[in-house]
Write a protein that holds these residues in place. Sequence first.
Motif, PDB file in Angstrom:
ATOM      1  N   ILE A 116     -52.471   3.329  14.046  1.00  0.00           N
ATOM      2  CA  ILE A 116     -52.757   2.848  12.460  1.00  0.00           C
ATOM      3  C   ILE A 116     -52.948   4.216  11.863  1.00  0.00           C
ATOM      4  O   ILE A 116     -52.332   4.377  10.839  1.00  0.00           O
ATOM      5  CB  ILE A 116     -53.909   2.083  12.430  1.00  0.00           C
ATOM      6  CG1 ILE A 116     -53.666   0.625  13.072  1.00  0.00           C
ATOM      7  CG2 ILE A 116     -54.496   1.947  11.006  1.00  0.00           C
ATOM      8  CD1 ILE A 116     -55.123   0.033  13.120  1.00  0.00           C
ATOM      9  N   THR A 117     -53.817   5.351  12.357  1.00  0.00           N
ATOM     10  CA  THR A 117     -54.021   6.487  11.554  1.00  0.00           C
ATOM     11  C   THR A 117     -52.566   7.163  11.466  1.00  0.00           C
ATOM     12  O   THR A 117     -52.321   7.797  10.141  1.00  0.00           O
ATOM     13  CB  THR A 117     -54.619   7.652  12.698  1.00  0.00           C
ATOM     14  OG1 THR A 117     -56.013   6.713  12.939  1.00  0.00           O
ATOM     15  CG2 THR A 117     -55.081   8.720  11.803  1.00  0.00           C
ATOM     16  N   ASN A 118     -51.778   7.214  12.365  1.00  0.00           N
ATOM     17  CA  ASN A 118     -50.603   7.960  11.976  1.00  0.00           C
ATOM     18  C   ASN A 118     -49.653   7.352  10.864  1.00  0.00           C
ATOM     19  O   ASN A 118     -48.979   8.038  10.239  1.00  0.00           O
ATOM     20  CB  ASN A 118     -49.377   7.977  13.364  1.00  0.00           C
ATOM     21  CG  ASN A 118     -50.219   9.166  14.410  1.00  0.00           C
ATOM     22  OD1 ASN A 118     -51.040   9.983  14.023  1.00  0.00           O
ATOM     23  ND2 ASN A 118     -49.739   9.103  15.596  1.00  0.00           N
ATOM     24  N   LEU A 119     -49.479   5.855  10.958  1.00  0.00           N
ATOM     25  CA  LEU A 119     -48.842   5.125  10.101  1.00  0.00           C
ATOM     26  C   LEU A 119     -49.274   5.512   8.601  1.00  0.00           C
ATOM     27  O   LEU A 119     -48.560   5.658   7.662  1.00  0.00           O
ATOM     28  CB  LEU A 119     -48.817   3.689  10.647  1.00  0.00           C
ATOM     29  CG  LEU A 119     -47.853   2.725   9.655  1.00  0.00           C
ATOM     30  CD1 LEU A 119     -46.410   3.216   9.794  1.00  0.00           C
ATOM     31  CD2 LEU A 119     -48.192   1.312  10.304  1.00  0.00           C
ATOM     32  N   ILE A 120     -50.510   5.286   8.649  1.00  0.00           N
ATOM     33  CA  ILE A 120     -51.030   5.534   7.315  1.00  0.00           C
ATOM     34  C   ILE A 120     -50.924   6.718   6.738  1.00  0.00           C
ATOM     35  O   ILE A 120     -50.343   7.022   5.583  1.00  0.00           O
ATOM     36  CB  ILE A 120     -52.666   5.335   7.350  1.00  0.00           C
ATOM     37  CG1 ILE A 120     -52.816   3.709   7.564  1.00  0.00           C
ATOM     38  CG2 ILE A 120     -53.373   5.757   5.865  1.00  0.00           C
ATOM     39  CD1 ILE A 120     -54.222   3.285   7.507  1.00  0.00           C
ATOM     40  N   SER A 144     -59.665   0.580   9.968  1.00  0.00           N
ATOM     41  CA  SER A 144     -58.762   1.151   8.958  1.00  0.00           C
ATOM     42  C   SER A 144     -59.228   2.249   7.930  1.00  0.00           C
ATOM     43  O   SER A 144     -58.506   3.030   7.592  1.00  0.00           O
ATOM     44  CB  SER A 144     -58.153  -0.264   8.495  1.00  0.00           C
ATOM     45  OG  SER A 144     -59.105  -0.935   7.582  1.00  0.00           O
ATOM     46  N   ILE A 145     -60.309   1.871   7.516  1.00  0.00           N
ATOM     47  CA  ILE A 145     -60.964   2.662   6.424  1.00  0.00           C
ATOM     48  C   ILE A 145     -61.012   4.159   7.016  1.00  0.00           C
ATOM     49  O   ILE A 145     -60.499   5.255   6.255  1.00  0.00           O
ATOM     50  CB  ILE A 145     -62.366   2.208   5.935  1.00  0.00           C
ATOM     51  CG1 ILE A 145     -62.187   0.828   5.169  1.00  0.00           C
ATOM     52  CG2 ILE A 145     -62.771   3.260   5.095  1.00  0.00           C
ATOM     53  CD1 ILE A 145     -63.492   0.215   4.933  1.00  0.00           C
ATOM     54  N   ASN A 146     -61.373   4.085   8.175  1.00  0.00           N
ATOM     55  CA  ASN A 146     -61.532   5.479   8.995  1.00  0.00           C
ATOM     56  C   ASN A 146     -60.130   6.315   9.060  1.00  0.00           C
ATOM     57  O   ASN A 146     -60.174   7.385   9.001  1.00  0.00           O
ATOM     58  CB  ASN A 146     -62.327   5.507  10.268  1.00  0.00           C
ATOM     59  CG  ASN A 146     -63.703   5.013  10.187  1.00  0.00           C
ATOM     60  OD1 ASN A 146     -64.234   5.505   9.126  1.00  0.00           O
ATOM     61  ND2 ASN A 146     -64.539   4.437  11.307  1.00  0.00           N
ATOM     62  N   ALA A 147     -59.097   5.406   9.138  1.00  0.00           N
ATOM     63  CA  ALA A 147     -57.850   5.864   9.214  1.00  0.00           C
ATOM     64  C   ALA A 147     -57.201   6.079   7.947  1.00  0.00           C
ATOM     65  O   ALA A 147     -56.176   6.773   8.006  1.00  0.00           O
ATOM     66  CB  ALA A 147     -56.830   4.885  10.128  1.00  0.00           C
TER      67      ALA A 147
END
Length: 229
Positions: A116-120, A144-147
């Motif tokens: 998710i981090t990479n995608l965002i 998700s917020i952290n990402a």
Amino acid sequence: MSVDFQSAIAPLYQGLIVSCQAPVDSPLHEPNVIAAIAQASVNRGAVGLRIDTPAHIQAVRQRCQVPIIGLWKQQIPGYQVYITPQFHHAQAIAQAGADIIAIDATTRERPEGETITNLIEWIHNELGKPVMADVDTIENAIASINAGADIVGTTLYGYTEETSKFSPPGFELLKEIVKLNIPAICEGGIASPQMARQALDLGAYAVVVGTAITGIDLQVQAYQKAIAK
């Protein structure tokens, strides 16, 4: 890429976002028909639209100027994640005219080892678009917020294995997300104007309504089932 994501998000504040989608086997699943439904929604006050597939987004973009939350549902064998699961799906809907990219932000396994981090990060840096994280639990909302997610929606509450025993709308989840000081969008199970108002009263930044407004196939099916009894 330095982009003012707030300019895309701000018009949604305290408003109604209409999800204009149709089953793939429905005669409504035509870009021009979806665009007409979207235009009718905007004409009556919708501040934003949630649209699936590049073709539909492109058709809607030609007729509507309000923010489009774009997604691309893709069933990939071996994976449960299906809302914009990979970066190339995000690229396609961004190019079609989406202002905000919605992604599945649950912790379920993703294709090709993407995170998710990479995608965002890729959506932010390569596409210059804000991200709406569709989640099912408060833990995934926080992750998700952290990402780096810009908006968090209750979209997947009741639709994952972890939350399958619950039915949307996820008002309790919404209240928890609101405490995180991020735009929280209530989506899923909003079946009346009164429920939409309740979501906003609970602190939702905006509310998404789909089936109750645009889901002709499912609505008729439900009425017919009740009548047949």
